[in-house]
Design a protein around this motif. Structure first.
Motif, PDB file in Angstrom:
ATOM      1  N   ALA A  69      22.618  51.142   3.424  1.00 19.37           N
ATOM      2  CA  ALA A  69      22.415  52.371   3.177  1.00 19.37           C
ATOM      3  C   ALA A  69      20.985  53.235   3.688  1.00 19.37           C
ATOM      4  CB  ALA A  69      21.740  52.413   1.646  1.00 19.37           C
ATOM      5  N   VAL A  70      20.011  52.397   4.187  1.00 18.36           N
ATOM      6  CA  VAL A  70      18.878  52.838   4.811  1.00 18.36           C
ATOM      7  C   VAL A  70      18.918  53.031   6.236  1.00 18.36           C
ATOM      8  CG1 VAL A  70      17.499  50.873   4.881  1.00 18.36           C
ATOM      9  CG2 VAL A  70      16.428  53.084   4.696  1.00 18.36           C
ATOM     10  N   GLY A  71      20.212  52.454   6.893  1.00 22.76           N
ATOM     11  CA  GLY A  71      20.419  52.438   8.344  1.00 22.76           C
ATOM     12  C   GLY A  71      20.014  51.104   8.991  1.00 22.76           C
ATOM     13  N   ALA A  72      19.738  49.999   8.096  1.00 26.41           N
ATOM     14  CA  ALA A  72      19.163  48.762   8.883  1.00 26.41           C
ATOM     15  C   ALA A  72      20.278  47.891   8.946  1.00 26.41           C
ATOM     16  CB  ALA A  72      18.085  48.103   7.928  1.00 26.41           C
ATOM     17  N   GLY A  73      21.488  48.070   8.580  1.00 28.04           N
ATOM     18  CA  GLY A  73      22.469  47.158   8.728  1.00 28.04           C
ATOM     19  C   GLY A  73      22.546  45.825   7.835  1.00 28.04           C
ATOM     20  N   THR A  74      22.951  44.755   8.173  1.00 29.34           N
ATOM     21  CA  THR A  74      23.186  43.606   7.486  1.00 29.34           C
ATOM     22  C   THR A  74      22.094  42.469   7.801  1.00 29.34           C
ATOM     23  OG1 THR A  74      24.867  42.572   8.753  1.00 29.34           O
ATOM     24  CG2 THR A  74      25.691  44.023   6.843  1.00 29.34           C
ATOM     25  N   PHE A  75      21.734  41.634   6.878  1.00 30.42           N
ATOM     26  CA  PHE A  75      20.904  40.714   7.475  1.00 30.42           C
ATOM     27  C   PHE A  75      21.043  39.411   6.321  1.00 30.42           C
ATOM     28  CE2 PHE A  75      19.144  43.181   3.833  1.00 30.42           C
ATOM     29  CZ  PHE A  75      18.735  42.297   2.817  1.00 30.42           C
TER      30      PHE A  75
END
Length: 177
Positions: A69-75
């Motif tokens: 949602a913030v553009g950081a992807g998955t972690f």
């Protein structure tokens, strides 16, 4: 008639209040049982790292985090944190826009989904950012800072003011133009 209406109204209010009193603890227990996703720090500037913690997945449960949602992807959230929590981190991209974003973690064993909020701001709590540049209003700056041009402009205004005063004085006396 009024006495009956008051009695019925009072009874209805008492029943409603009792219903609210018993519903509130059940909701609080449900929230505690499901856990939540804690984002730390809760407010970041673009380019900073954020850490997430949750106890909803249990002591041995890993989780997949989603900060797209913030553009950081998955972690990944790994188990073994303090108090049986799973923890993970991600970097907020420099291109992130200010706003509130939902960060999601899905537990690997149970598939339980927990969410938390991340606030992206342009200013850090540690540093004050001041505006730079100028405002384009169209006023001022036409003559520049040359003292000769400034003096010529002031002289032209003084001559115009003196001439206007002289003409108004002649007109008031009736001499005409």
């Amino acid at each position: 008639m009024r006495r009956t209406a008051r009695l019925l109204t009072g009874t209805a209010l008492a029943v409603a209040a009792a219903g609210l009193a018993t519903a509130a603890p059940a909701h609080a227990e449900e929230t505690a049982a499901t856990g939540a996703l804690e984002v730390s720090p809760s407010s970041v500037v673009p380019g900073e790292r954020a850490t997430v913690h949750t106890a909803a997945c249990g002591a041995s449960g890993a989780a997949a985090g989603d900060a797209s949602a913030v553009g950081a992807g998955t972690f990944t959230l790994a188990p073994g944190g303090a108090g049986g929590e799973s923890a993970g981190e991600f970097e907020v991209p420099p291109s992130a826009q200010p706003g509130t974003y939902e960060i999601v973690a899905t537990c690997g064993d149970s598939g339980r989904r927990v969410t938390g909020d991340l606030v992206v701001t342009l200013t850090s709590a540690h540093a004050q950012v001041y505006p730079k540049g100028s405002v384009k209003t169209g006023v001022g700056g036409a003559l520049g800072s040359d003292p000769v041009q400034t003096a010529a402009g002031v002289a032209a205004l003084a001559v115009a003011a003196a001439g206007g005063t002289w003409l108004l004085h002649r007109r008031a006396r009736g001499d005409g133009i």
